[in-house]
Design a protein around this motif. Sequence first.
Motif, PDB file in Angstrom:
ATOM      1  N   GLY A 278       0.802   3.874  -3.061  1.00 38.46           N
ATOM      2  CA  GLY A 278       0.857   5.448  -2.611  1.00 38.46           C
ATOM      3  C   GLY A 278       2.081   6.780  -3.216  1.00 38.46           C
ATOM      4  O   GLY A 278       1.536   7.444  -3.605  1.00 38.46           O
ATOM      5  N   SER A 279       2.640   6.128  -3.100  1.00 41.69           N
ATOM      6  CA  SER A 279       4.460   6.561  -3.414  1.00 41.69           C
ATOM      7  C   SER A 279       4.497   6.773  -5.016  1.00 41.69           C
ATOM      8  O   SER A 279       4.567   7.739  -5.746  1.00 41.69           O
ATOM      9  CB  SER A 279       5.551   5.843  -2.739  1.00 41.69           C
ATOM     10  OG  SER A 279       5.902   6.162  -1.644  1.00 41.69           O
ATOM     11  N   VAL A 280       4.477   5.879  -5.784  1.00 43.69           N
ATOM     12  CA  VAL A 280       3.883   5.715  -7.076  1.00 43.69           C
ATOM     13  C   VAL A 280       2.982   6.256  -7.491  1.00 43.69           C
ATOM     14  O   VAL A 280       3.426   7.126  -8.776  1.00 43.69           O
ATOM     15  CB  VAL A 280       4.096   3.823  -8.006  1.00 43.69           C
ATOM     16  CG1 VAL A 280       2.969   3.999  -9.119  1.00 43.69           C
ATOM     17  CG2 VAL A 280       4.509   3.286  -7.175  1.00 43.69           C
ATOM     18  N   ASP A 281       2.040   6.634  -6.629  1.00 49.10           N
ATOM     19  CA  ASP A 281       1.000   7.482  -7.239  1.00 49.10           C
ATOM     20  C   ASP A 281       0.862   9.073  -7.164  1.00 49.10           C
ATOM     21  O   ASP A 281       0.740  10.162  -8.100  1.00 49.10           O
ATOM     22  CB  ASP A 281      -0.906   7.106  -6.457  1.00 49.10           C
ATOM     23  CG  ASP A 281      -1.432   6.266  -6.802  1.00 49.10           C
ATOM     24  OD1 ASP A 281      -0.914   5.514  -8.125  1.00 49.10           O
ATOM     25  OD2 ASP A 281      -1.716   5.499  -6.061  1.00 49.10           O
ATOM     26  N   ALA A 282       2.235   9.454  -5.931  1.00 48.30           N
ATOM     27  CA  ALA A 282       1.812  10.535  -5.695  1.00 48.30           C
ATOM     28  C   ALA A 282       3.588  10.837  -6.838  1.00 48.30           C
ATOM     29  O   ALA A 282       3.942  11.988  -7.597  1.00 48.30           O
ATOM     30  CB  ALA A 282       2.696  10.494  -4.474  1.00 48.30           C
ATOM     31  N   ALA A 283       4.434  10.216  -6.874  1.00 53.97           N
ATOM     32  CA  ALA A 283       5.583  10.358  -7.931  1.00 53.97           C
ATOM     33  C   ALA A 283       4.807  10.790  -9.933  1.00 53.97           C
ATOM     34  O   ALA A 283       5.694  11.520 -10.275  1.00 53.97           O
ATOM     35  CB  ALA A 283       6.381   9.318  -8.483  1.00 53.97           C
TER      36      ALA A 283
ATOM     37  N   GLU B 281       2.029  11.435 -10.355  1.00 50.31           N
ATOM     38  CA  GLU B 281       0.885  12.952 -10.089  1.00 50.31           C
ATOM     39  C   GLU B 281       2.162  13.735 -10.128  1.00 50.31           C
ATOM     40  O   GLU B 281       2.374  15.114 -10.816  1.00 50.31           O
ATOM     41  CB  GLU B 281       0.340  12.965  -8.664  1.00 50.31           C
ATOM     42  CG  GLU B 281      -0.873  11.984  -8.498  1.00 50.31           C
ATOM     43  CD  GLU B 281      -2.091  12.575  -7.361  1.00 50.31           C
ATOM     44  OE1 GLU B 281      -1.606  13.184  -6.414  1.00 50.31           O
ATOM     45  OE2 GLU B 281      -2.660  11.630  -7.320  1.00 50.31           O
TER      46      GLU B 281
ATOM     47  N   ASP C 170       0.759  -1.476  -0.078  1.00 49.67           N
ATOM     48  CA  ASP C 170       0.227   0.031  -0.150  1.00 49.67           C
ATOM     49  C   ASP C 170       0.638   0.842  -0.156  1.00 49.67           C
ATOM     50  O   ASP C 170       0.858   2.437  -0.384  1.00 49.67           O
ATOM     51  CB  ASP C 170      -1.073  -0.035   1.830  1.00 49.67           C
ATOM     52  CG  ASP C 170      -1.886  -1.305   1.141  1.00 49.67           C
ATOM     53  OD1 ASP C 170      -2.149  -1.349  -0.380  1.00 49.67           O
ATOM     54  OD2 ASP C 170      -2.764  -1.331   2.355  1.00 49.67           O
ATOM     55  N   ALA C 171       1.983   1.283   0.820  1.00 42.70           N
ATOM     56  CA  ALA C 171       2.535   2.165   0.956  1.00 42.70           C
ATOM     57  C   ALA C 171       3.640   2.652  -0.741  1.00 42.70           C
ATOM     58  O   ALA C 171       3.449   3.471  -1.038  1.00 42.70           O
ATOM     59  CB  ALA C 171       4.201   2.073   2.017  1.00 42.70           C
ATOM     60  N   ILE C 172       3.624   1.704  -1.074  1.00 47.87           N
ATOM     61  CA  ILE C 172       4.530   1.375  -1.970  1.00 47.87           C
ATOM     62  C   ILE C 172       3.935   2.303  -3.193  1.00 47.87           C
ATOM     63  O   ILE C 172       4.089   3.361  -4.233  1.00 47.87           O
ATOM     64  CB  ILE C 172       5.013   0.422  -3.252  1.00 47.87           C
ATOM     65  CG1 ILE C 172       6.340  -0.151  -2.339  1.00 47.87           C
ATOM     66  CG2 ILE C 172       5.619  -0.136  -4.076  1.00 47.87           C
ATOM     67  CD1 ILE C 172       6.823  -1.301  -1.715  1.00 47.87           C
TER      68      ILE C 172
END
Length: 89
Positions: free
Chosen positions: A59-64, A66, A55-57
């Motif tokens: 979220g990080s991929v989504d933020a990156a 964006e 889940d953390a990964i």
Amino acid sequence: MKNLVWLVVAALIALAGYMLFTGKGPQEVAIDASEAINAPEVAEDMTNAAEDAADAIAGSVDAAGEAINDAVDGATESANDAAEPAAQN
């Protein structure tokens, strides 16, 4: 074949040394080993940790993603603004 024999002998010596050092008998060692193998709590904890990490990964991929989209949009706007005066002439 000799290597296999030596490996078995070394494993038996290590097991005997462990039992001698800890003072446990063969039955106690077998019980400890079976408890360690059948530890569903540990497996459940590991599964939960892996899910949290996934889940953390994500979220990080989504933020990156964006952030990259924002950077590309900004660069495109800047390029358009820079090209606009040249197009008017």
